[in-house]
Design an enzyme around this catalytic site. Structure first.
Site, PDB file in Angstrom:
ATOM      1  N   CYS A  58       0.820  -1.202   0.038  1.00  0.00           N
ATOM      2  CA  CYS A  58      -0.115  -0.170   0.126  1.00  0.00           C
ATOM      3  C   CYS A  58       0.808   1.343   0.042  1.00  0.00           C
ATOM      4  O   CYS A  58       1.798   1.423   0.976  1.00  0.00           O
ATOM      5  CB  CYS A  58      -0.808  -0.019   1.439  1.00  0.00           C
ATOM      6  N   GLY A 171      -4.404  -5.145 -12.402  1.00  0.00           N
ATOM      7  CA  GLY A 171      -4.773  -4.722 -13.678  1.00  0.00           C
ATOM      8  C   GLY A 171      -5.358  -5.901 -14.306  1.00  0.00           C
ATOM      9  O   GLY A 171      -5.916  -5.934 -15.431  1.00  0.00           O
ATOM     10  N   ARG A 192     -10.045  -4.772  -7.771  1.00  0.00           N
ATOM     11  CA  ARG A 192     -11.130  -3.947  -8.127  1.00  0.00           C
ATOM     12  C   ARG A 192     -12.077  -4.673  -8.951  1.00  0.00           C
ATOM     13  O   ARG A 192     -13.102  -4.293  -8.901  1.00  0.00           O
ATOM     14  CB  ARG A 192     -10.665  -2.701  -8.910  1.00  0.00           C
TER      15      ARG A 192
END
Length: 295
Positions: A58, A171, A192
């Site tokens: 992070c 990705g 995501r």
């Protein structure tokens, strides 16, 4: 991710509580103090977690100020000490998630050196986000998109360290892409994509069992998933949790389908209101079911 200090001193049921349906479940910890991480790992094991993971990826300012996250890639010896202390404290796997490098550090030398040092302390599983982390000049959001992906470098790591379990992250948007990466890597982590289009996870078993990576749309299966989730939501509402704490993870359930906009709008506007209950979910669902009927 939860900091080791929060696990030790905070409200554990609220911070690290979970449903039994979630197994196998991993607790990702933030920190750089071996003793604290060891204690937090013991707590995690007592809570029934199947694995503990150290966050070394992070890039936010907040984690840098706390000396954890991606900045720890510049201190592999510290991470190794943490891994050793955690492995001594628990019997469940201790794993690491990292980037390929930080700022101007050379990617290959940084990644291989970091992994070798930490692996020597007993870590056998690494999840690698295949981008650099820029600790200054880019926001956390920009760090998820702007630094270029280098899948080839992570593939080289797997090829040259075949005894380690290497999981690729960064990705990857579809199960078709995941199926291709599984030809090279031991695993794939969806971030995501799983959050924005959660129904993608419905095809994971098919991908693992038969190697089929196609993404499909099955309206009834999505509705069935909501039916299964509903009793859990009722329990959490009765326990004092807000409806939005659960519905915010469901916004993308019907992504790209008729009625999805009304579904998202209703949940985003009404689930956050005080006292919001499952009637809001039913109202949101009407946008989807009505759109199917109209079609």
């Amino acid at each position: 991710m939860v900091t080791a200090d929060a696990v030790i001193h905070g409200d554990r049921d609220r911070l690290i509580g979970y449903s039994d349906a979630e197994h196998p479940v991993v607790l990702q910890l933030g920190g750089s103090d071996p003793a604290k991480l060891a204690e937090a790992s013991r707590i995690a094991e007592d809570f029934g977690y199947d694995e503990v993971n150290i966050n070394c990826g992070c890039p936010s300012d907040r984690v840098q100020s706390g000396r954890f996250g991606a900045c720890l890639m510049q201190e592999p010896d510290i991470v190794a000490e943490c891994v050793a202390a955690m492995r001594e404290a628990v019997s469940i796997p201790v794993t690491v998630k990292c980037r390929v490098a930080v700022d101007e550090d050379p990617p290959r030398e940084t990644l291989f050196g970091f992994v070798d040092t930490v692996a020597a302390a007993g870590c056998e599983i690494f999840t690698v986000h295949a981008r650099k982390a820029w600790l200054s000049g880019l926001s956390p959001k920009e760090n998820r998109d702007i630094p270029p992906l280098d899948y080839g470098l992570v593939a080289d790591l797997k090829a040259e360290r075949p005894d380690l379990t290497i999981i690729l992250n960064g990705g990857i948007k579809t199960l078709k892409e995941s199926a291709e990466h599984l030809k090279t890597f031991d695993g794939v982590m969806l971030g995501r994509a799983a959050y924005q289009t959660p129904y993608i996870l419905a095809g994971v078993d098919r991908l693992i069992e038969r190697g089929e990576g196609g993404d499909t749309f099955d309206m009834q299966a999505r509705l069935d998933a909501l039916d299964v989730y509903r009793p859990y939501m009722e329990e959490q509402l009765a326990a004092g949790w807000k409806l939005s704490a659960m519905t915010r993870h469901m916004m993308g359930l019907f992504a790209g389908q008729p009625g999805a906009r009304g579904w998202r709008r209703t949940l985003s506007e009404k689930a956050v209101k005080p006292g919001a209950g499952l009637s809001v979910l039913d109202e949101a669902l009407e946008h989807v079911t009505n759109a199917v009927v109209d079609a």
